[in-house]
Each structure stands twice: as C-alpha cells, then as structure tokens.
Design an enzyme around this catalytic site. Structure first.
Site, PDB file in Angstrom:
ATOM      1  N   GLY A 182       0.782  -1.223   0.000  1.00  0.00           N
ATOM      2  CA  GLY A 182       0.000   0.000   0.000  1.00  0.00           C
ATOM      3  C   GLY A 182       0.815   1.275   0.000  1.00  0.00           C
ATOM      4  O   GLY A 182       0.270   2.363  -0.074  1.00  0.00           O
ATOM      5  N   ASP A 201       2.975   4.166  -1.538  1.00  0.00           N
ATOM      6  CA  ASP A 201       3.096   4.725  -2.883  1.00  0.00           C
ATOM      7  C   ASP A 201       4.551   5.041  -3.232  1.00  0.00           C
ATOM      8  O   ASP A 201       5.007   4.769  -4.328  1.00  0.00           O
ATOM      9  CB  ASP A 201       2.273   6.011  -3.001  1.00  0.00           C
ATOM     10  CG  ASP A 201       0.794   5.753  -2.726  1.00  0.00           C
ATOM     11  OD1 ASP A 201       0.323   4.664  -3.093  1.00  0.00           O
ATOM     12  OD2 ASP A 201       0.137   6.624  -2.142  1.00  0.00           O
ATOM     13  N   HIS A 203      20.617  15.418 -12.078  1.00  0.00           N
ATOM     14  CA  HIS A 203      19.822  15.251 -13.295  1.00  0.00           C
ATOM     15  C   HIS A 203      18.364  15.005 -12.933  1.00  0.00           C
ATOM     16  O   HIS A 203      18.034  14.855 -11.755  1.00  0.00           O
ATOM     17  CB  HIS A 203      20.379  14.140 -14.187  1.00  0.00           C
ATOM     18  CG  HIS A 203      20.346  12.778 -13.572  1.00  0.00           C
ATOM     19  ND1 HIS A 203      21.168  12.410 -12.532  1.00  0.00           N
ATOM     20  CD2 HIS A 203      19.584  11.686 -13.846  1.00  0.00           C
ATOM     21  CE1 HIS A 203      20.929  11.160 -12.195  1.00  0.00           C
ATOM     22  NE2 HIS A 203      19.958  10.687 -12.977  1.00  0.00           N
ATOM     23  N   HIS A 257      16.414  10.990  -8.325  1.00  0.00           N
ATOM     24  CA  HIS A 257      17.299  12.079  -7.913  1.00  0.00           C
ATOM     25  C   HIS A 257      16.557  13.362  -7.572  1.00  0.00           C
ATOM     26  O   HIS A 257      17.072  14.211  -6.848  1.00  0.00           O
ATOM     27  CB  HIS A 257      18.347  12.345  -9.000  1.00  0.00           C
ATOM     28  CG  HIS A 257      19.228  11.163  -9.219  1.00  0.00           C
ATOM     29  ND1 HIS A 257      20.483  11.053  -8.678  1.00  0.00           N
ATOM     30  CD2 HIS A 257      18.987   9.978  -9.856  1.00  0.00           C
ATOM     31  CE1 HIS A 257      20.987   9.864  -8.989  1.00  0.00           C
ATOM     32  NE2 HIS A 257      20.092   9.199  -9.704  1.00  0.00           N
ATOM     33  N   HIS A 291      24.315  10.111 -19.906  1.00  0.00           N
ATOM     34  CA  HIS A 291      23.372   9.311 -19.131  1.00  0.00           C
ATOM     35  C   HIS A 291      22.114   9.224 -19.981  1.00  0.00           C
ATOM     36  O   HIS A 291      22.094   9.739 -21.091  1.00  0.00           O
ATOM     37  CB  HIS A 291      23.136   9.991 -17.766  1.00  0.00           C
ATOM     38  CG  HIS A 291      22.298   9.204 -16.813  1.00  0.00           C
ATOM     39  ND1 HIS A 291      22.431   7.849 -16.652  1.00  0.00           N
ATOM     40  CD2 HIS A 291      21.314   9.589 -15.956  1.00  0.00           C
ATOM     41  CE1 HIS A 291      21.555   7.448 -15.737  1.00  0.00           C
ATOM     42  NE2 HIS A 291      20.864   8.480 -15.306  1.00  0.00           N
ATOM     43  N   ASP A 297      29.051   6.404  -9.232  1.00  0.00           N
ATOM     44  CA  ASP A 297      27.882   5.569  -9.519  1.00  0.00           C
ATOM     45  C   ASP A 297      28.240   4.079  -9.543  1.00  0.00           C
ATOM     46  O   ASP A 297      29.099   3.657 -10.311  1.00  0.00           O
ATOM     47  CB  ASP A 297      27.356   6.013 -10.896  1.00  0.00           C
ATOM     48  CG  ASP A 297      26.096   5.294 -11.340  1.00  0.00           C
ATOM     49  OD1 ASP A 297      25.522   4.511 -10.554  1.00  0.00           O
ATOM     50  OD2 ASP A 297      25.688   5.534 -12.501  1.00  0.00           O
ATOM     51  N   HIS A 312      15.981  -1.317 -24.560  1.00  0.00           N
ATOM     52  CA  HIS A 312      16.369  -0.477 -23.437  1.00  0.00           C
ATOM     53  C   HIS A 312      17.839  -0.738 -23.155  1.00  0.00           C
ATOM     54  O   HIS A 312      18.253  -1.879 -23.100  1.00  0.00           O
ATOM     55  CB  HIS A 312      15.533  -0.822 -22.206  1.00  0.00           C
ATOM     56  CG  HIS A 312      15.860   0.030 -21.021  1.00  0.00           C
ATOM     57  ND1 HIS A 312      15.603   1.381 -21.012  1.00  0.00           N
ATOM     58  CD2 HIS A 312      16.424  -0.247 -19.839  1.00  0.00           C
ATOM     59  CE1 HIS A 312      15.997   1.884 -19.855  1.00  0.00           C
ATOM     60  NE2 HIS A 312      16.506   0.923 -19.119  1.00  0.00           N
ATOM     61  N   HIS A 355      24.056   3.417 -17.048  1.00  0.00           N
ATOM     62  CA  HIS A 355      25.133   3.462 -16.052  1.00  0.00           C
ATOM     63  C   HIS A 355      26.389   2.757 -16.547  1.00  0.00           C
ATOM     64  O   HIS A 355      26.323   1.816 -17.320  1.00  0.00           O
ATOM     65  CB  HIS A 355      24.662   2.801 -14.754  1.00  0.00           C
ATOM     66  CG  HIS A 355      23.404   3.412 -14.217  1.00  0.00           C
ATOM     67  ND1 HIS A 355      23.394   4.449 -13.327  1.00  0.00           N
ATOM     68  CD2 HIS A 355      22.106   3.140 -14.478  1.00  0.00           C
ATOM     69  CE1 HIS A 355      22.141   4.781 -13.044  1.00  0.00           C
ATOM     70  NE2 HIS A 355      21.347   4.004 -13.732  1.00  0.00           N
ATOM     71  N   HIS A 376      25.191   5.148  -5.083  1.00  0.00           N
ATOM     72  CA  HIS A 376      24.116   4.680  -5.968  1.00  0.00           C
ATOM     73  C   HIS A 376      24.197   3.179  -6.218  1.00  0.00           C
ATOM     74  O   HIS A 376      24.707   2.729  -7.243  1.00  0.00           O
ATOM     75  CB  HIS A 376      24.126   5.397  -7.333  1.00  0.00           C
ATOM     76  CG  HIS A 376      24.025   6.885  -7.205  1.00  0.00           C
ATOM     77  ND1 HIS A 376      24.205   7.734  -8.257  1.00  0.00           N
ATOM     78  CD2 HIS A 376      23.775   7.671  -6.128  1.00  0.00           C
ATOM     79  CE1 HIS A 376      24.068   8.978  -7.834  1.00  0.00           C
ATOM     80  NE2 HIS A 376      23.806   8.964  -6.535  1.00  0.00           N
ATOM     81  N   ASP A 419       2.083   7.366   1.804  1.00  0.00           N
ATOM     82  CA  ASP A 419       0.891   6.588   1.478  1.00  0.00           C
ATOM     83  C   ASP A 419      -0.258   7.562   1.359  1.00  0.00           C
ATOM     84  O   ASP A 419      -0.661   8.176   2.334  1.00  0.00           O
ATOM     85  CB  ASP A 419       0.630   5.569   2.601  1.00  0.00           C
ATOM     86  CG  ASP A 419      -0.559   4.672   2.271  1.00  0.00           C
ATOM     87  OD1 ASP A 419      -1.112   4.799   1.163  1.00  0.00           O
ATOM     88  OD2 ASP A 419      -0.934   3.858   3.126  1.00  0.00           O
TER      89      ASP A 419
HETATM   90 ZN   LIG Z   1      19.796   7.228 -10.559  1.00  0.00          ZN
HETATM   91 ZN   LIG Z   2      19.571   8.613 -13.647  1.00  0.00          ZN
END
Ligand SMILES: [Zn+2]
Ligand SMILES: [Zn+2]
Length: 557
Positions: free
Chosen positions: A52, A54, A77, A82, A145, A199, A368, A372, A394, A447
């Site tokens: 439940g 969000d 970004h 982020h 990116h 990253d 896709h 990264h 990250h 929530d």
């Molecule tokens: Zn990210």
């Molecule tokens: Zn990103």
C-alpha cells in the site's frame, strides 16, 4: 579508525541519506563547519512487501536538526530517483536549488503539480559554472546518461576537491551529443582529488555499457517493420528516448501522438527549451491522430512501469479515452521494470496481448540500454581522478562492495575505499578519514496524503492482514461488573469463508464467554481485550494452524 578528534568543526563530513544500500531515493549531504549542501533529493518506488505504500523518500531528520546550516540543493539530473522527493523536501526546507536547464524544467513541472513552484527558488546553471554555497564552491560537469543535461559535481572544500559523478556512463555516441567530460575529470585528478563518489549501479557488469544509439537502431527497425500503429511506453523523464522515437517516426514518415499527463507536460517543456527536435507537423493532436492511418502513426505514452492510472494501463484495460488497442498494434515497453513493479508491468503485457497487440518488452527485444557505467568505464574514471579516498554511491550493498574492490584493484590505497550505507557519516580531516557516526536514515513512506505516518509496524500489520486475514470480536460488557451483556459477535475477513467457517466462528463465541467467565470486575478494559484476543487467537490457531489478526471491540453499557 580510532581517531576521536573533537575539533570536528574543521572536519569534512560526508553523509548519505539515501541511495547507498538501495537503488533509488538518492540524497547526499556534505557538511563542513556551519555549512551543509544537499546533492539530489530522490524517491524510491516501493518494494512488493511495502504493502500500500506509494513512494519511499529519504529521512530528513538530520537536516531538520541542522536546518540553519542548509545552504543549497544541487541536482545532478532530472530522473525521479534524484529529484522525486523534492516536493516533500520543499514543504519543510527553504534553500536555493541549482541544476542545469532541462533538470530545472523537469522540477518546475513537478513543483507546479504540487503547487510549490511559487515559493521555490530555482536557478539554472551551465556546466563549467561554479556556485558558492557557504564554504563550498560547486561546479557542474557534463556526463552521458539516459537523460540530457545530466551532470556530475566538483565540490571544492577547505580540505580539497570532491568529485560526485551523479549517474553516468561513457557513451561515445550519445543521443543528444552529451559526453562525459573526461578532460575536466583529469584536471581535477591532476590537481589532487580528495574524495571520489561514483555511480555503482552497474559495478557488477563486465566491459562497457552499450551506447544509447543501439536503442535508436532497434526502435527504428521496429517502426519500419510494423504494419499498424506503434505505441512506445517509457518514463516521462527519459527525454532522449522520446527523441529516438521522434527520429524513428520522422525517418519512416509517421506522425506522433503524445499521451499521459506527465509525458505531455515534459514533451512540451523539453521542446520549448530545445531538448526535443520535432519538425513542424510531426506531433499531432487528438483529431488529427484519429484521421491518420494506423501505418502512419506512432504513439508515445507513460505507463512503462504499469502505474495504475497511467495512459498505457488504461489502454491495456480498454478504458483509454482516445486509444483502443486493436490487432495490428505494436506496443513497445522501452524501459526495464523497476524492481517491485514487475507484476503490474507484466499484467499490462498480458492484457495487451489479449487485446491482440504485438508486445515487445525488455525480455524479448533490444529496446532499453542501461544508463550506467560498467566495470571498464569505472576503471577509466578511477584512473583519471585518482582520488585519495573513494566512496561508492548509488547501488545496493553488493554493488557498493564490488565497486570498492574494483577501486582498490586499480590504485585506491587499501582501507581508503569506504563502503558506506545510508546514515553513515564519513569524517575527514587533513590527515585521515574514518566512519565517525550514524544519523537517522530510515525509509520514510508516503501513502496517499500521509508523509511518514506509515511505519514498520503498520507495514507488518498489513503483511499480517494480507496473509492471514482478520477476525473481529465485538463484545458488550456491563460497565460495573465486566460481565458479558449478550453473546459476542465474531466477524472474519480474509480468514475463513462465512459458510464453511460459520461453525468455527460460532465456537469462538463460546471461547469468548469462557475467557471472561469467573471474573466479576475489571479495572482495565484493555485487560478484557487481552484476555479475549489471547483466547481466540489460541483457539483459532489450534483449529486451523493459521494466525489471523484478532481485533476486539468492547462496548460498555
Ligand atoms: Zn539514478
Ligand atoms: Zn539517472
């Protein structure tokens, strides 16, 4: 590691509040003396067991306690992980927000949705430009990116420069021609970088990350070969992906219709700022879309993550206002499901297949690529920057560990790569660095309209309810004597069927009476509740080997 310097005012403190130990809700604090700056204020999509919930955002407690030190927010970004928690941050904190042009456009759209734009102080920064914030001087440098205008940060501190890469890869054929600025990184390296934060999302991946251009080629092939409409779903913030779809449409002489509130807003904003190239007449409205033959149309939509109210989910459920999926349609999901969203995503895929569409998604098509850096790219960054200390950022814990090992293998001295997780405080003085402290960094759940009012206990209750159901016992007792006034009522939901379980519930009523038998007076009604709950729970467990949540409601008369 035994340094207990008390003169912490001249120490630099690096404090991740999110994104170290999980993918998402990235947020980092840099503190020195009376100044704190914030890097990114991201959100995380809930995991499946967070029933439940969000959204998940960082814990702002430490910042709340040090509000007077907050100087500025820097955003690397415009991705949700982020910037997504910014609306929640802005309700509490006031500070100037610095970001590059597209990021600024994206957050303005978002803040406007939350009616927070008026009060916000946002500034557009160009790569190469420096911002003074308290004792810090912060410079943005470009990175490649999956969104234009992504940047890393060079943060000058009294102890030396820090490099924060943001999210990046080394794409040699980036879509919007934005390369990772290796020259600037090499310069900082030559100058002597104190700490590199890089990253780690794909620190496990061998080799190099493929170019975003691969996706462009794949999308174009799909559009060329499709007999009917092509419907592409992706994140509204993946502006470069939208550009690839536009390019594919233009190359094949198709028109493009955009649907989904956030997609429409972001496309409009990105076009206005010049981040999306669409020749005149390519983008069409509803009327023109209706009059365009299927083989001449591409639709760009939100909903690649199966979000319940998104345009693609509506199409999959057959209740989109303007678009009805028919046989001959090709639907492309151009993004991988974020962990936790798989079920919703694949439910949409099933429904779209049912309606007769051809569906191409990440498991069966090259649509896709990752945004990264993989291992070889990470090594290049290490080689250029040659930091004194390294902090992998990250990523989930294993990504951080693997990345720290990679750094040590290419020259970061042993013991100077710090695997930190959310809430750890890395303290640095002019001689050494050590993990000094911890600050609160728990998950804050959103929530509905509630911020942080759902906690671990509530989630445990929800999990309990969802696996074993609930039994409610309603008793009416005499205020004076504590005796039952009439037989208890017992109701069940999600536990036993009313018909088959009727007898069981009937017998629980007797258990209730018996649990209160013999007593004359109860000082505390909670005592009545406890007795009933314990007796009924035990009885139901003995009978069914299940443990429904037992709730008692006591009415005094
Ligand atoms: Zn990210
Ligand atoms: Zn990103």
């Amino acid at each position: 590691m035994t340094n207990t310097s008390t003169n912490s005012d001249s120490n630099l403190r690096i404090i991740p509040l999110g994104g170290l130990g999980e993918i998402g809700r990235n947020m980092m604090l840099i503190e020195y003396g009376d100044d704190i700056i914030v890097i990114d204020v991201g959100l995380m999509f809930p995991e499946e067991e967070m029933l439940g919930v969000d959204l998940v955002i960082p814990d702002f407690t430490y910042l709340r306690e040090n509000q007077q030190k907050l100087r500025a927010v820097f955003l690397t970004h415009g991705h949700e992980d982020h910037v997504g928690a910014l609306p929640y941050f802005m309700r509490e904190f006031h500070a100037p927000i610095y970001s590059t042009r597209l990021t600024d456009g994206l957050i303005r759209v978002k803040l406007n949705e939350h009616r927070l734009l008026q009060a916000a102080e946002t500034h557009v920064v160009k790569p190469g430009e420096s911002i003074q914030a308290g004792v810090f001087e912060v410079e943005f440098f470009t990175v490649a990116h999956s969104i234009p205008d992504a940047c890393g940060l060079i943060i000058r501190t009294p102890l030396g420069p820090l490099v924060h890469t943001g999210d990046f890869k080394l794409d040699h054929t980036p879509v919007m021609d934005q390369h990772t600025d290796l020259i600037r990184l090499a310069q900082v390296g030559a100058e002597g970088c104190l700490v590199l934060m890089a990253d780690s999302t794909y620190a496990e991946m061998e080799g190099y990350t493929p170019s975003e251009q691969l996706v462009g080629d794949a999308l174009r092939t799909i559009i060329v070969n499709a007999k009917g409409r092509v419907i592409v779903a992706t994140f509204a913030s993946l502006i470069s992906r939208v550009q690839l779809v536009l390019d594919g449409a233009v190359a094949t002489g198709r028109k493009v219709f955009v649907t989904g509130r956030s997609m429409i807003d972001n496309v409009a904003m990105a076009r206005q700022l010049g981040y999306l190239n669409a020749p005149d007449g390519v983008l069409v409205g509803v009327e023109e879309m209706r009059n365009t033959p299927a083989a001449k149309l591409v639709i760009v939509t939100t909903g690649s993550q199966g979000e319940p109210t998104s345009a693609l989910t509506r199409m999959a459920n057959g209740d989109h206002r303007h678009i009805t999926i028919v046989e001959g349609d090709t639907v492309v999901l151009s993004s991988s499901p974020v962990p936790g969203n798989e079920q919703a995503v694949y439910r949409n895929v099933d429904n779209l297949f049912r309606l007769g569409a051809e569906v191409l998604y990440n498991r069966i098509a090259n649509i896709h690529v990752r945004g990264h850096a993989s291992r070889e790219e990470l090594k290049i960054i290490q080689g250029l920057v040659q930091p004194e200390y390294f902090v992998p950022i990250h990523g989930e814990y294993r990504h951080l560990v693997v990345h720290a090992k990679l750094a040590e293998s290419v020259g970061v001295p042993a013991g100077q790569a710090f695997v930190m997780t959310d809430g750890d405080v890395l303290e640095i003085d002019d001689e050494t660095a050590w993990l000094a402290d911890r600050v609160p960094a728990s998950y804050v759940y959103i929530d509905g309209l509630g911020i942080g009012d759902v906690d671990q206990h509530i989630l445990r209750d929800r999990a309990h309810l969802s696996t074993d159901g609930v039994v409610v016992v309603i008793v009416t007792v005499d205020k004076q004597t504590g005796r039952l006034e009439r037989p208890a009522e017992v109701l069940a939901r999600g536990f036993v069927d009313a018909d088959e379980g009727g007898e069981l519930l009937e017998r629980s009523k007797e258990i209730v009476s018996r649990s209160l038998a013999g007593s004359v007076h109860y000082a505390e009604f909670s005592d009545v509740n406890t007795r009933i709950r314990d007796a009924v729970s035990k009885f139901l467990y003995d009978e069914t080997r299940r443990r429904p949540m037992v709730l008692t409601v006591t009415v005094e008369v």
